[in-house]
Design an enzyme around this catalytic site. Structure first.
Site, mmCIF file in Angstrom:
data_model
loop_
_atom_site.group_PDB
_atom_site.id
_atom_site.type_symbol
_atom_site.label_atom_id
_atom_site.label_comp_id
_atom_site.label_asym_id
_atom_site.label_seq_id
_atom_site.Cartn_x
_atom_site.Cartn_y
_atom_site.Cartn_z
ATOM 1 N N SER A 286 -20.289 -6.234 -19.467
ATOM 2 C CA SER A 286 -20.242 -5.945 -18.113
ATOM 3 C C SER A 286 -19.122 -4.917 -17.886
ATOM 4 C CB SER A 286 -19.845 -7.346 -17.466
ATOM 5 O OG SER A 286 -19.933 -6.988 -15.902
ATOM 6 N N SER A 287 -19.017 -4.212 -16.591
ATOM 7 C CA SER A 287 -17.914 -3.629 -16.126
ATOM 8 C C SER A 287 -17.408 -4.255 -14.983
ATOM 9 C CB SER A 287 -18.533 -2.176 -15.740
ATOM 10 O OG SER A 287 -19.011 -1.376 -16.416
ATOM 11 N N THR B 285 -23.665 -10.097 -9.592
ATOM 12 C CA THR B 285 -24.450 -8.985 -9.640
ATOM 13 C C THR B 285 -25.798 -9.543 -9.878
ATOM 14 O OG1 THR B 285 -24.655 -6.700 -10.660
ATOM 15 C CG2 THR B 285 -24.064 -8.594 -12.178
ATOM 16 N N THR C 83 -24.134 -4.554 -7.091
ATOM 17 C CA THR C 83 -23.345 -5.442 -7.325
ATOM 18 C C THR C 83 -22.522 -5.900 -6.075
ATOM 19 O OG1 THR C 83 -23.477 -4.792 -9.688
ATOM 20 C CG2 THR C 83 -21.650 -6.305 -9.015
ATOM 21 N N ARG D 288 -21.923 -15.243 -16.433
ATOM 22 C CA ARG D 288 -22.774 -13.847 -16.880
ATOM 23 C C ARG D 288 -24.002 -14.450 -17.400
ATOM 24 N NH1 ARG D 288 -23.226 -8.749 -15.606
ATOM 25 N NH2 ARG D 288 -23.073 -7.174 -17.727
ATOM 26 N N ASP E 105 -27.905 -3.872 -19.390
ATOM 27 C CA ASP E 105 -26.402 -3.858 -19.377
ATOM 28 C C ASP E 105 -26.208 -3.955 -21.184
ATOM 29 O OD1 ASP E 105 -25.509 -3.019 -17.026
ATOM 30 O OD2 ASP E 105 -24.613 -5.223 -16.601
ATOM 31 N N GLY F 32 -20.230 -1.059 -8.426
ATOM 32 C CA GLY F 32 -20.245 0.240 -8.421
ATOM 33 C C GLY F 32 -20.700 0.374 -10.104
ATOM 34 N N GLY F 33 -21.251 -0.410 -10.782
ATOM 35 C CA GLY F 33 -21.820 0.144 -12.127
ATOM 36 C C GLY F 33 -20.538 0.379 -12.951
HETATM 37 N N1 GLY Z 1 -24.374 -4.977 -14.070
HETATM 38 C C1 GLY Z 1 -23.363 -4.178 -14.080
HETATM 39 C C2 GLY Z 1 -22.182 -4.756 -14.867
HETATM 40 O O1 GLY Z 1 -21.845 -5.963 -14.936
HETATM 41 O O2 GLY Z 1 -21.492 -4.059 -15.068
#
Ligand code: GLY
Length: 563
Positions: free
Chosen positions: A440-441, A387, A369, A95, A411, A460-461
């Site tokens: 993050s998601s 992403t 992503t 990340r 984020d 998908g955010g």
């Molecule tokens: N940038 C989208 C996520 O990491 O959730």
């Protein structure tokens, strides 16, 4: 036979089955990714004798070239690695981190409002990339082939070009105006001066050279030396705050996956700084007290939405980078906590989110992503979600690098309770701090029983988590990847207080019935997600792979092996 004896017999036979299946090997290997050229890259590595982890590096690097809207060398990601014999079970956390000069209020204007342009466009929007460090780390610690082999397909695609596809063109049209602020960046992605036609060749010479620098010098090829200097210079030229130390100090983290059980299945998924694994585990824990197989579609959608609402509430309140904040993970994952969550859940009525907190009114679109899933011929698996955040990230490439910057800083929670581009709210746990990872998601996941295993994930955010949740429930219901990736999708994220649905995905009667329970149902303008799944049915020794039908460019392939 008493119930106790029957359960014991079942348990023992499950364990025998588990041991037996642990010893079998697949008669094929498979990759499913968002681009057929990236899928081919992964398959070619396995054909050369590389393992799943080698293939994951090749697919990630190839996606960085051919799907720049979604992930890339200037971004980050999570790679969930799981060996068939369980000796490896780890999430590689590549990340992005906040630069050293970042501070909590860096995106607030004089009135204390979030400056959305600064947060998502250009140099200040970008976190320090983790993707290239992730590739090198996986290759050095888990792979068997050299970087020269693993990055060869990506270098070839960057140097010689690839044809723009529907996704490239569609998402670029959304970012064209911003990208045109920086003509050198626009010239890479729009070589003829405007958004290309499907089929036009996109060549990325500088990116090919940066990839070659990584082959030659490993992570130092990106994080130190000439490439790093160009990155820092180029980022600072457009308002960024990166330094050479920020790049040199970037480190990949090994994280222990989140695990839980549900109906005899084991879930292995992403820990913080992803919020996905905890949220999915919480939702499964909450719903396991109900017999969802006996429910009507409305009853089921209501229950799952209420589970989503509660998990996203906890996401907003508690989740952040565990290297910086204490996240009560054990509590959130406990079955007792889930029982507590059920106490205010009514099957005949929606619980307004406003009973739980304030309700900002925003609902954005979001589709970016990338995710790929793969299994090698030894049964080792990788589930990876990568992403650059929004489509084409920050829309800026520091000259001479070919590195399209992420806009992952969005984020973070730029202001307590203020929604980000995905409408997600957050508080102190996810506020900006130097070198901290933004929440993050992304939820790369593996689900398995003794007989079947699924490798699953999607972009998908904010909706990533609920898409994976619905997909894995479908797998547990007995379906294969063709079904998980094509399911109609619905989503609740606590705030805004509504069930979002894809266009034409729910009957008018079901919408009316959910509204009668007190839900607001919001139909989206576009479909969302781009799920890629692979399933190995160990009992039948059969592999299946599928890509999401929502985009045409995906590639899913199973290749038989001779033993
Ligand atoms: N940038 C989208 C996520 O990491 O959730």
């Amino acid at each position: 036979m008493s119930k106790k004896i029957i359960s014991l017999v079942l348990l023992v036979s499950l364990q025998f089955a588990s041991v037996a299946f642990a010893q079998i090997k697949p008669n094929s290997y498979a990759v499913s990714s968002a681009h057929e050229l990236a899928t081919e890259a992964g398959l070619s590595i396995m054909a050369q004798g590389g393992n799943a982890y080698d293939a994951a590096v090749a697919v990630s690097a190839a996606l960085a070239v051919v799907e720049p809207a979604s992930s890339g060398i200037g971004g980050g990601g999570f790679w969930l690695l799981q060996s068939h014999d369980d000796s490896i079970s780890v999430m590689i956390d590549g990340r992005e981190v906040a630069p050293g000069a970042a501070y909590r209020d860096m995106y607030l204007d004089e009135e204390g409002n979030v400056d959305r342009d600064l947060a998502v466009n250009g140099g200040l929007a970008a976190g320090i990339p983790g993707a290239p460090a992730g590739w090198v780390y996986i290759a050095e610690n888990y792979g068997t082939l050299p970087l020269s082999v693993l990055l060869a397909p990506a270098i070839d695609l960057a140097a010689n070009g690839f044809p723009a596809d529907e996704k490239y063109v569609t998402l670029l049209a959304m970012r064209e105006e911003v990208m045109n602020r920086w003509p050198e960046t626009a010239a890479i992605f729009m070589p003829e001066g405007s958004v290309p036609e499907v089929g036009d060749l996109i060549v990325q010479t500088d990116l090919a050279n940066t990839l070659r620098a990584i082959v030659e010098n490993g992570r130092d090829g990106f994080y130190k030396g000439e490439v790093a200097e160009l990155l820092v210079e180029g980022t600072r030229a457009v308002g960024g705050i990166w330094t050479m130390e920020d790049l040199a100090n970037y480190t990949v983290k090994e994280r222990t996956p989140i695990t839980t059980t549900y109906k005899g299945y084991e879930l292995i998924t992403a820990p913080p700084p992803s919020s996905g694994g905890i949220a999915i585990a919480q939702m499964l824990n909450l719903i396991e007290a109900y017999d969802i197989d006996e429910m009507t579609s409305v009853e089921r959608t209501h229950l799952l939405s209420e589970a989503m609402r509660r998990a996203y509430r906890d996401r907003a309140l508690y989740l952040g980078d565990t290297d910086f904040v204490d996240v009560p993970i054990d509590l959130l994952l406990s079955k007792d906590y889930a029982a507590g969550m059920r106490t205010n859940l009514r099957l005949d009525r929606a619980t307004p989110s406003s009973m739980l907190a304030d309700d900002p009114d925003i609902w954005p679109e979001g589709n970016n992503t990338t995710h790929f899933s793969l299994i090698d011929a030894e049964g080792n698996m990788v589930s990876a979600t990568l992403t650059v955040n929004l489509a084409y990230g920050a829309a800026y490439v520091p000259p001479g690098t070919g590195v399209l910057l992420n806009n992952e800083m969005d984020d973070f929670s730029a202001k307590p309770g203020a929604p980000n581009a995905f409408g997600l709210v957050g508080f102190e746990a996810n506020e900006i701090e130097p070198y901290k990872r933004m929440l993050s998601s992304m939820s790369p996941t593996i689900v398995r029983s003794p007989e079947r295993v699924a490798v699953i994930g999607t972009p998908g955010g904010s909706r990533i988590i609920t898409m994976v949740f619905l997909g894995l429930l479908d797998f547990i219901d007995g379906h294969g990847p063709d079904s998980w990736v094509s399911l109609p999708r619905f989503h609740h994220q606590y705030l805004p207080d509504q069930i979002s649905i894809e266009p034409d995905s729910m009957s008018a009667e079901d919408v009316a019935a959910l509204e009668a329970l007190g839900h607001k149902v919001q139909e989206g303008r576009r479909a969302w997600g781009n799920m890629h799944g692979v399933m190995w049915d160990m009992e039948a020794n059969q592999m299946e792979a599928a890509h999401d039908p929502r985009w045409s460019s995906g590639g899913a392939e199973v290749v038989p092996v001779k033993r």
